[in-house]
Write an enzyme that holds these catalytic residues in place. Structure first.
Site, PDB file in Angstrom:
ATOM      1  N   HIS A 120       0.655  -1.482   0.052  1.00 42.25           N
ATOM      2  CA  HIS A 120       0.001  -0.016  -0.067  1.00 42.25           C
ATOM      3  C   HIS A 120       0.750   1.118  -0.105  1.00 42.25           C
ATOM      4  O   HIS A 120       2.044   1.142   0.455  1.00 42.25           O
ATOM      5  CB  HIS A 120      -0.820  -0.094   1.130  1.00 42.25           C
ATOM      6  CG  HIS A 120      -1.996   1.059   1.531  1.00 42.25           C
ATOM      7  ND1 HIS A 120      -1.647   2.385   1.781  1.00 42.25           N
ATOM      8  CD2 HIS A 120      -3.283   0.992   1.179  1.00 42.25           C
ATOM      9  CE1 HIS A 120      -2.905   2.964   1.905  1.00 42.25           C
ATOM     10  NE2 HIS A 120      -3.731   2.044   1.529  1.00 42.25           N
ATOM     11  N   ASP A 195       3.333  -4.548   8.001  1.00 47.23           N
ATOM     12  CA  ASP A 195       1.923  -3.854   7.899  1.00 47.23           C
ATOM     13  C   ASP A 195       0.604  -4.789   8.059  1.00 47.23           C
ATOM     14  O   ASP A 195       0.202  -5.674   7.208  1.00 47.23           O
ATOM     15  CB  ASP A 195       1.988  -3.070   6.594  1.00 47.23           C
ATOM     16  CG  ASP A 195       0.610  -2.444   6.200  1.00 47.23           C
ATOM     17  OD1 ASP A 195      -0.203  -2.501   7.104  1.00 47.23           O
ATOM     18  OD2 ASP A 195       0.486  -1.664   5.263  1.00 47.23           O
ATOM     19  N   GLN A 198      -4.575  -5.509   7.097  1.00 43.55           N
ATOM     20  CA  GLN A 198      -5.321  -6.126   6.422  1.00 43.55           C
ATOM     21  C   GLN A 198      -5.621  -7.539   7.064  1.00 43.55           C
ATOM     22  O   GLN A 198      -6.311  -8.468   6.661  1.00 43.55           O
ATOM     23  CB  GLN A 198      -5.102  -6.620   4.924  1.00 43.55           C
ATOM     24  CG  GLN A 198      -5.570  -5.157   3.981  1.00 43.55           C
ATOM     25  CD  GLN A 198      -6.849  -4.728   4.155  1.00 43.55           C
ATOM     26  OE1 GLN A 198      -7.621  -5.370   4.532  1.00 43.55           O
ATOM     27  NE2 GLN A 198      -7.130  -3.244   4.013  1.00 43.55           N
ATOM     28  N   LYS A 221     -10.592  -1.145  10.464  1.00 43.35           N
ATOM     29  CA  LYS A 221     -10.591  -2.063   9.432  1.00 43.35           C
ATOM     30  C   LYS A 221     -10.906  -3.431  10.186  1.00 43.35           C
ATOM     31  O   LYS A 221     -11.208  -4.475   9.820  1.00 43.35           O
ATOM     32  CB  LYS A 221      -9.205  -2.185   8.963  1.00 43.35           C
ATOM     33  CG  LYS A 221      -9.096  -1.113   7.650  1.00 43.35           C
ATOM     34  CD  LYS A 221      -7.758  -1.491   7.160  1.00 43.35           C
ATOM     35  CE  LYS A 221      -7.330  -0.408   6.427  1.00 43.35           C
ATOM     36  NZ  LYS A 221      -8.021   0.095   5.210  1.00 43.35           N
ATOM     37  N   CYS A 360      -4.776   2.367  -3.824  1.00 42.46           N
ATOM     38  CA  CYS A 360      -3.570   2.892  -2.928  1.00 42.46           C
ATOM     39  C   CYS A 360      -2.469   2.102  -3.142  1.00 42.46           C
ATOM     40  O   CYS A 360      -1.616   1.817  -2.247  1.00 42.46           O
ATOM     41  CB  CYS A 360      -3.723   3.170  -1.596  1.00 42.46           C
ATOM     42  SG  CYS A 360      -4.790   4.709  -1.145  1.00 42.46           S
TER      43      CYS A 360
END
Ligand code: PLP
Length: 402
Positions: A120, A195, A198, A221, A360
């Site tokens: 991202h 990261d 998700q 999220k 993104c």
């Protein structure tokens, strides 16, 4: 899993769009929020709102306790060793910016940061902002969306200062082997940032099992409030890093000549935190934990398999991007030469919310040879009958665009 009973926890799912029942398949961008989280926000505003860590009075102490209990909940949720390693931020983006700008000051000019082709922008641009000749080295992937770990091993040099890789791709759904990626980096003495934006809504995360040095994610999220994110960092590294922002709360003692800084985690939490949402985030963690990740994963996988099979069989000209084994419940696709925006608009008119565009991840779009993509993503509250309605709406859109 009793999806129908969980759906009742999400009032937003009851609404209609253009007279059609809402089918919300934009969960990768943000998930809906259960009533228990909204209630925690309401309760804090109605009964306990007072600035944290600054008052002797009851309300301030109550709110401080709620915030610090949330920190302890986050620690347990990702199995960090110490609450001092949990720093609240505005989201994943701010957490990565914090590390890039603070840790970035400790690395030599001309250093190299290893990222993957599926990052991202939040895990690309902050590293570029370090400047001083710092460059990115990129792990490539195969056409299914699996990272090439041999190529990754070859990217290390004596200039490598950080590896920053996504746990789960927001476009392809690929679940990256973050344990192995971390172990390889550590063989070279290089720290690793994962990261997890998700990952946290789909699977249990154990930062000590992964072995990573930093892990970042956003509350919104994973069924939590907006405006809250987490930076987990290993204490040893956080201790060495300079503050990211200056202001109240992050100081030990201030004079016009010299300032000392607070202990972790407060050294990195300048100013008034989003304490109401942080307190409510704890409810979101409790909510997903009470359902259990095994149940959530099994449910989402069943939806993913069913939707993929039906789409592949019934939608002419369909191309799916991301077919890695064990991928998460994200389907990115195009239909023939149709523009993703047109597909998204036609689905929206039928009540189906999907996301369109570059997500993104422009360098990934370039790798895939497309400008943009349509993305449908599933959450714990989506149902098989919603998949049916989505496929019918998609068939209609495809025939209109043909
Ligand atoms: N990283 C990944 C993989 C994402 O999917 C996202 C958001 O979609 C982000 C980072 C940025 O998250 P936020 O906008 O909550 O900071």
């Amino acid at each position: 899993m009793d999806t129908d009973s969980y759906r009742r926890d999400f009032p937003a799912l009851d609404r209609t769009v253009y007279g059609k029942p809402l089918i919300y398949l934009d969960n990768t961008a943000t998930s809906q929020t259960p009533s228990c989280v909204v209630e925690a926000i309401r309760h804090a505003y109605y009964h306990s709102k007072a600035n944290v860590h600054r008052g002797v009075h009851a309300l301030s102490q109550e709110m401080t306790l709620l915030q610090e209990e949330a920190r302890e909940r986050v620690r347990g949720f990702i199995n960090a060793a110490d609450t001092a390693e949990i720093i609240f931020t505005r989201g994943t983006t701010e957490a990565i910016n914090l590390v890039a700008s603070s840790y970035g000051r400790l690395i030599p000019d001309g250093s190299e940061i290893i990222v993957s082709v599926m990052e991202h922008h939040a895990d690309i641009v902050p590293w570029q902002l370090i400047g001083r000749g710092v460059t990115l080295k990129v792990i490539p992937m195969d056409d299914s969306g699996v990272l090439d770990l041999d190529a990754y091993r070859r990217l290390f040099s004596d200039k490598t200062a950080m590896v920053a890789v996504t746990h789960v791709s927001n476009v392809l759904g690929t679940v990256n082997p973050v344990e192995e990626i971390t172990a390889v980096a550590h063989e070279h003495g290089v720290p690793v940032l994962i990261d997890g934006a998700q990952a946290v809504s789909h699977c249990a995360v154990d930062v000590r099992a992964i072995g990573c040095d930093f892990y970042v994610f956003s509350s919104h999220k994973m069924y939590g409030p907006t405006g809250v994110g987490v930076l987990y960092g290993r204490r040893e590294l956080l201790e060495k890093m300079p503050p990211y922002q200056g202001g109240g709360e992050m100081i030990g003692h201030v004079t016009f000549e010299h300032t000392t800084f607070a202990e972790l985690p407060f050294k990195f939490e300048a100013g008034t935190p989003d304490f109401v949402d942080i307190a409510a985030f704890r409810r979101a963690i409790d909510y997903v934990s009470s359902i259990g990740y095994d149940n959530i994963e099994a449910h989402e996988r069943a939806l993913l398999d069913y939707a993929t099979e039906r789409m592949t069989g019934e939608i002419p000209g369909l191309r799916i991007f991301g077919t890695a084994p064990g991928k998460d419940a994200i389907i990115s696709f195009l239909i023939g030469d149709s523009h993703p925006y047109d597909v998204g608009m036609l689905l929206d008119k039928q009540g189906v919310a999907v996301r369109t565009g570059h997500h993104c991840a422009q360098p990934l779009m370039q790798r895939l040879g497309v400008e943009g993509i349509v993305r449908a993503s599933f959450a714990l509250y989506n149902t098989r009958s919603e998949v049916d309605a989505f496929i019918s709406a998609l068939s209609r859109a495809a025939s209109m665009l043909a």
